[in-house]
Design a protein around this motif. Sequence first.
Motif, PDB file in Angstrom:
ATOM      1  N   ILE A  78       1.347  -1.384   0.254  1.00 28.11           N
ATOM      2  CA  ILE A  78       0.275   0.111  -0.137  1.00 28.11           C
ATOM      3  C   ILE A  78       1.065   1.248  -0.049  1.00 28.11           C
ATOM      4  CG2 ILE A  78      -1.582   1.367   1.505  1.00 28.11           C
ATOM      5  CD1 ILE A  78      -3.084  -1.327   0.586  1.00 28.11           C
TER       6      ILE A  78
ATOM      7  N   PRO B  50      -1.615  -3.611   4.434  1.00 29.46           N
ATOM      8  CA  PRO B  50      -2.598  -2.687   5.283  1.00 29.46           C
ATOM      9  C   PRO B  50      -2.270  -2.875   6.564  1.00 29.46           C
ATOM     10  CG  PRO B  50      -3.204  -4.331   3.596  1.00 29.46           C
ATOM     11  CD  PRO B  50      -2.224  -4.969   3.754  1.00 29.46           C
TER      12      PRO B  50
ATOM     13  N   PRO C  30      -5.731   9.592   0.830  1.00 28.75           N
ATOM     14  CA  PRO C  30      -5.572   7.425   2.227  1.00 28.75           C
ATOM     15  C   PRO C  30      -6.397   8.355   3.026  1.00 28.75           C
ATOM     16  CG  PRO C  30      -3.404   7.737   0.644  1.00 28.75           C
ATOM     17  CD  PRO C  30      -3.927   9.999   0.699  1.00 28.75           C
TER      18      PRO C  30
ATOM     19  N   SER D  76      -7.571   2.995   2.657  1.00 28.06           N
ATOM     20  CA  SER D  76      -6.493   1.877   2.560  1.00 28.06           C
ATOM     21  C   SER D  76      -5.600   1.454   2.996  1.00 28.06           C
ATOM     22  CB  SER D  76      -5.817   3.181   2.131  1.00 28.06           C
ATOM     23  OG  SER D  76      -6.264   3.841   1.166  1.00 28.06           O
TER      24      SER D  76
ATOM     25  N   LYS E 262      -4.670  -7.786  -5.884  1.00 25.93           N
ATOM     26  CA  LYS E 262      -4.040  -6.372  -5.344  1.00 25.93           C
ATOM     27  C   LYS E 262      -5.073  -5.928  -4.028  1.00 25.93           C
ATOM     28  CE  LYS E 262      -1.467  -4.699  -9.107  1.00 25.93           C
ATOM     29  NZ  LYS E 262      -1.119  -3.546  -9.842  1.00 25.93           N
TER      30      LYS E 262
ATOM     31  N   THR F 180      -5.223  -3.931  -2.905  1.00 27.32           N
ATOM     32  CA  THR F 180      -5.670  -1.747  -3.191  1.00 27.32           C
ATOM     33  C   THR F 180      -7.038  -2.645  -4.140  1.00 27.32           C
ATOM     34  OG1 THR F 180      -4.832  -2.310  -4.921  1.00 27.32           O
ATOM     35  CG2 THR F 180      -3.372  -0.469  -3.500  1.00 27.32           C
TER      36      THR F 180
ATOM     37  N   ILE G 292      -9.858  -0.948  -1.536  1.00 30.03           N
ATOM     38  CA  ILE G 292     -10.267   0.040  -1.249  1.00 30.03           C
ATOM     39  C   ILE G 292     -11.248   0.257  -1.895  1.00 30.03           C
ATOM     40  CG2 ILE G 292      -9.403   2.113  -0.911  1.00 30.03           C
ATOM     41  CD1 ILE G 292      -6.019   1.209  -1.636  1.00 30.03           C
TER      42      ILE G 292
END
Lengths: 254, 301
Positions: free
Chosen positions: B3, B14, B236, B258, B291, B293, B296
């Motif tokens: 991240i 994270p 974020p 995030s 991923k 991410t 999010i």
Amino acid sequence: MTKQIADFKLVQKQDFGRSVLLKLRAEQALPEIAPGQFVQVRVDGSPNTYLRRPISIHDVDFQHNEITLLVQQVGEGTRHLAMAEMGNVINMVMPLGNGFSLPEKGEIVLLVGGGIGIAPLFYFAKVLVENDIRPMLLLGGKTESDLLRLADYQQLGETFVTTEDGSLGEKGFVTMHSVWQNQDFDKIYVCGPKPMMKAVAKMAAEKDVWCEVSLENLMACGLGACLCCVEDTVDGHVCVCKEGPVFNTRRLKW
Amino acid sequence: MTIDLGRGLVLRNPVMTASGTFGYGEEYTDFVDLAQLGGIIVKGTTLHPREGNPYPRMAETASGMLNCVGLQNKGVQYFIDAIYPRIKDFDTNVLLNLSGSSLEDYVKGAEMVDALEKIPAIELNVSCPNVKQGGMAFGVTTTGISQVVSEVRKVYHKHLMVKLSPNVTNIAEIAMAAEAAGADSVSLINTLMGMAIDAEKRKPKLSVITGGLSGACVKPVALRMVWQVAKAVKIPVVGLGGISNATDAVEFMLAGASAIEIGTANFIDPTVSAKVAWGINEYCERHGFQKVTELIGALEC
């Protein structure tokens, strides 16, 4: 001293009314454990018990990987703990804090316990005997039934008893026992309610005798991270869980 | 699992540990390999030493706890001299949570921390409910937060994360003010103000009467606030508040976080942070996310 988190199985349970003795066995070998250290017990099945419960170590059997706790039911958490059944799994973080300082051979040692505060003194007395130091014990309770496992304590050293109602031993508080008049001590170790520990600490200070006490401030983490269980000392606020629970009384602002 | 929170703060995964619940990391190394965490945020530090509030500082509640520690710490200089050398080479990001009781203190503290090579970010604490002056005073108005964030921004050149108080009417407005003043990210929530009474004694359970509520019980409130803030800002959002397992962490990410922080749960299971990192990974594999991410803000509603 390495700390562990481990599951233990309840292998022996003995009921003492308001208190209960729980013998807990781990599958793996126990780490080194000093007398006076404690465990943080997770209490399952009790919705209002969110945090672990710090409990002093009553006895250790390294050969069988067993830790014994003597638990008094004081609230919902300890009440649920006392309801554990044989074979139940109990998770503990251990061993935590610092234990009692070992006396020198030949020193005259008195262990003073009040109420459930007698619990850690059993393992301590056992370790002292293993080290060729025979302690004297002064145990106090409100009434006769508070003096748990008295015969077992008596095996470990000369034992004096007080009860507030006079049902066993001398009537009154531990500080009023005649042994204080008849005997001098090199080191005094105390565990019990705070007013009792303060009273003994004061007597020790007046006699200029070295004294350690074991505190039980309310704790959350047990690891020195949250700073909730602080005691006021000459070094400022310090965590009872990490720098104690055993303190030399000279360090405390009592 | 990586991240990137911006301005040089890149997390391996994270999961971070929340300030005040993980000491300086050292307290937990018997239980957690710190290399398995995205970062640790060390105990709230102020420019000058603070003794904190008197005992008792803690009261257990249903599924949570109240604390009124009051930012006990030995000050920024002591951190630099005594603690930083011990923890700077941990194989994870070490963030410092910085608090203050005046604008000058925040600025001076931030300046000193800016010089520490191995501290990639400050979490600016404008939301501690347990100190009388400052702390939360800055964090509950848009003007207060604008002022402190913009002044710190002038002297602090690395990642500036601002920790928000939930004790406000509209947290999105506060977050937007922090963003506009130069914050690189916001973390939320700090504890909720509460109190506990001993009915038998007719006395408060905490020495200073009120304290901050944390633990599993605050999670729905925290989740809602993260969701509101994530919609309102472009920087974020780091989510925290009652996260106790990987599913909780995933929920915060779906709401728009995030990264996440684990707080009070560290007290119940000192190994929980590493378990959550592993569990998020397992969730991604199970749901076919390439991923982390991708989680999010992936809430479908």
